[in-house]
Design an enzyme around this catalytic site. Structure first.
Site, PDB file in Angstrom:
ATOM      1  N   TYR A  27       1.003  -1.622  -0.147  1.00 20.53           N
ATOM      2  CA  TYR A  27       0.374   0.234  -0.056  1.00 20.53           C
ATOM      3  C   TYR A  27       0.845   1.341  -0.221  1.00 20.53           C
ATOM      4  CZ  TYR A  27      -3.249   3.587   1.906  1.00 20.53           C
ATOM      5  OH  TYR A  27      -3.482   4.462   2.167  1.00 20.53           O
ATOM      6  N   ASP A  67       3.431  -4.146  11.191  1.00 16.06           N
ATOM      7  CA  ASP A  67       3.130  -2.846  12.226  1.00 16.06           C
ATOM      8  C   ASP A  67       4.207  -1.950  13.197  1.00 16.06           C
ATOM      9  OD1 ASP A  67       0.526  -3.013  12.108  1.00 16.06           O
ATOM     10  OD2 ASP A  67      -0.588  -3.333  13.708  1.00 16.06           O
TER      11      ASP A  67
HETATM   12  N1  UFG Z   1      -4.944  -2.588  16.107  1.00 18.04           N
HETATM   13  C1  UFG Z   1      -5.423  -2.840  17.331  1.00 18.04           C
HETATM   14  N2  UFG Z   1      -6.199  -4.009  17.165  1.00 18.04           N
HETATM   15  C2  UFG Z   1      -7.270  -3.803  16.389  1.00 18.04           C
HETATM   16  C3  UFG Z   1      -6.923  -2.775  15.079  1.00 18.04           C
HETATM   17  C4  UFG Z   1      -6.264  -1.805  15.684  1.00 18.04           C
HETATM   18  O1  UFG Z   1      -3.827  -3.061  18.332  1.00 18.04           O
HETATM   19  O2  UFG Z   1      -8.198  -4.193  16.068  1.00 18.04           O
HETATM   20  C5  UFG Z   1      -3.759  -1.495  16.873  1.00 18.04           C
HETATM   21  C6  UFG Z   1      -3.296  -1.660  15.223  1.00 18.04           C
HETATM   22  O3  UFG Z   1      -1.618  -2.650  15.468  1.00 18.04           O
HETATM   23  C7  UFG Z   1      -2.104  -0.451  15.052  1.00 18.04           C
HETATM   24  C8  UFG Z   1      -2.918   0.692  15.847  1.00 18.04           C
HETATM   25  O4  UFG Z   1      -4.094  -0.330  16.823  1.00 18.04           O
HETATM   26  O5  UFG Z   1      -0.838  -0.563  16.405  1.00 18.04           O
HETATM   27  C9  UFG Z   1      -3.640   1.512  14.664  1.00 18.04           C
HETATM   28  O6  UFG Z   1      -4.038   0.341  13.895  1.00 18.04           O
HETATM   29  P1  UFG Z   1      -5.050   1.390  12.728  1.00 18.04           P
HETATM   30  O7  UFG Z   1      -5.336  -0.226  11.869  1.00 18.04           O
HETATM   31  O8  UFG Z   1      -6.235   1.742  13.107  1.00 18.04           O
HETATM   32  O9  UFG Z   1      -4.185   2.008  11.736  1.00 18.04           O
HETATM   33  P2  UFG Z   1      -2.826   1.848  11.293  1.00 18.04           P
HETATM   34  O10 UFG Z   1      -2.267   2.806  12.236  1.00 18.04           O
HETATM   35  O11 UFG Z   1      -1.909   0.448  11.134  1.00 18.04           O
HETATM   36  O12 UFG Z   1      -2.639   2.548   9.232  1.00 18.04           O
HETATM   37  C10 UFG Z   1      -3.108   3.930   9.647  1.00 18.04           C
HETATM   38  C11 UFG Z   1      -4.037   4.093   8.511  1.00 18.04           C
HETATM   39  C12 UFG Z   1      -3.295   3.422   7.242  1.00 18.04           C
HETATM   40  C13 UFG Z   1      -2.082   3.641   6.862  1.00 18.04           C
HETATM   41  C14 UFG Z   1      -1.162   3.515   7.849  1.00 18.04           C
HETATM   42  C15 UFG Z   1       0.716   4.640   8.024  1.00 18.04           C
HETATM   43  O13 UFG Z   1      -5.020   3.150   8.285  1.00 18.04           O
HETATM   44  O14 UFG Z   1      -4.021   3.759   6.078  1.00 18.04           O
HETATM   45  O15 UFG Z   1      -1.654   4.190   9.129  1.00 18.04           O
HETATM   46  O16 UFG Z   1       1.231   3.704   8.826  1.00 18.04           O
HETATM   47  F1  UFG Z   1      -0.726   3.409   5.661  1.00 18.04           F
END
Ligand code: UFG
Length: 329
Positions: free
Chosen positions: A141, A285
């Site tokens: 992505y 992550d």
């Molecule tokens: N998390 C949990 N439980 C869940 C969902 C998420 O513990 O059920 C954690 C994830 O592991 C992460 C944090 O919560 O540590 C945030 O997760 P998100 O999925 O909400 O967001 P991300 O940081 O993974 O992703 C965001 C954007 C992406 C982008 C990214 C950049 O949604 O589009 O940041 O790093 F690519």
């Protein structure tokens, strides 16, 4: 001024459409409704169910509607899926953007504001992350968004198109009307998933990883309110129209919150105990992502109006309570 919003039926695009219309701009939305919802598109906008791959149709729309600026959101954005279906992401995000840019060249539309991501940076050691740091995506992505940025750069040089690329950190929250908000299927983002617990749609929130090198062992992210994010797009658009040069800006609030802190804030907002279960880390992550948005503050004169996560969660909570199960169509 007339703005074309691609992906205007999605979470971020629908908020941009609404806020642009509220400010008196004319808005045309195109969306193929593959992940977006027609119900999320403001009725005041002109809507075309159209795919960004259809270059000739796009050129016709750009000419017919006499578009001044394109704000480009149409893309697939699930990090996990991008790792198992990389070609789907290259085809949609990279080829789709090539088609959109070609139509802009053909119709002589000169300005584009583009939705990029913190995922272009990958796993970085130095926080906060500035735009000077060399991108190094760790997932497909992020790699496709970086490829799209590069495409903008070379196209701008060859065809005199000006662009602003906005690298979002963790976007959350909903419009203050609660009429639109975050509605993904499947949902993968932390805040809407947490809120499914007090909404009784889920038994517990899974915490992915509890032994990260952070103060409480869970991942730290920089959460930005959707309305602050869209405000930056509008400022970027005005900057371009006023002759600003093509550039890249980070967008975050500048503060990091751990997964556990977000759960606690959600308990406070909803006034309910939120059951948790500890699970294995999610692949790819990074432990910590915090933005420096000083460049956007200095050049775009942008400011964060909703820095408190409680306010972000509270707006999301208001939306989800009034839209159980999200949008239907
Ligand atoms: N998390 C949990 N439980 C869940 C969902 C998420 O513990 O059920 C954690 C994830 O592991 C992460 C944090 O919560 O540590 C945030 O997760 P998100 O999925 O909400 O967001 P991300 O940081 O993974 O992703 C965001 C954007 C992406 C982008 C990214 C950049 O949604 O589009 O940041 O790093 F690519």
């Amino acid at each position: 001024m007339h703005i074309l919003v691609t992906g205007g039926a999605g979470y971020i695009g629908s908020h941009a459409t609404r806020m642009l219309l509220d400010l008196g701009y004319q808005v045309t939305v195109i969306d193929n409704l593959s992940t977006g919802y027609k119900d999320a598109v403001d009725k005041r906008a002109t809507f075309y169910e159209e795919d960004i791959h259809h270059t000739e149709n796009l050129t016709t729309i750009l000419r017919k509607e006499q578009i001044d600026v394109v704000i480009h959101f149409a893309a697939f954005s699930l990090v996990g899926e991008s790792m198992t279906k990389p070609l789907k992401y290259y085809e949609n995000n990279v080829s789709g953007t090539a088609s959109l840019l070609k139509s802009m060249v053909d119709a002589q539309v000169k300005n584009i504001v583009f939705s990029s991501t913190a995922a272009v940076y990958g796993d970085q050691k130095v926080m906060p992350i500035t735009e000077e740091i060399l991108p190094n995506p760790t997932n497909t992505y992020g790699a496709t968004k970086l490829a799209m940025e590069e495409m903008m750069k070379w196209t701008s040089i060859a065809h005199n198109i000006n662009y602003v690329s906005l690298r979002y950190f963790n976007v959350a929250g909903a419009h203050h009307s609660s009429e639109i908000g975050e509605s993904h299927n499947p949902e993968t983002h932390l805040i809407p998933i947490i809120l499914q617990v007090p909404l009784k749609e889920r038994d517990a929130i899974s915490i992915f990883g509890t032994d990260y090198d952070t103060f409480d062992g869970t991942c730290i992210r920089d959460y930005i309110h959707i309305e602050d994010l869209i405000d930056a797009h509008i400022k970027a658009m005005i900057y371009l129209v006023n002759g600003g040069k093509s550039d890249v800006f980070n967008l975050g609030s500048g503060s990091g919150y751990s997964v556990r802190q977000i759960i606690e804030a959600a308990e406070f907002v909803t006034n309910q105990t939120i059951k948790t279960k500890e699970e294995a880390k999610r692949a790819g992550d990074p432990a910590k992502l915090i933005a420096s948005s000083d460049k956007a503050k200095n050049i775009l004169k942008w400011e964060v109006k909703h820095p408190k996560v409680e306010d972000i969660i509270s707006s999301a909570w208001a939306f989800h309570q009034s839209h159980k199960g999200g949008f239907s169509q």
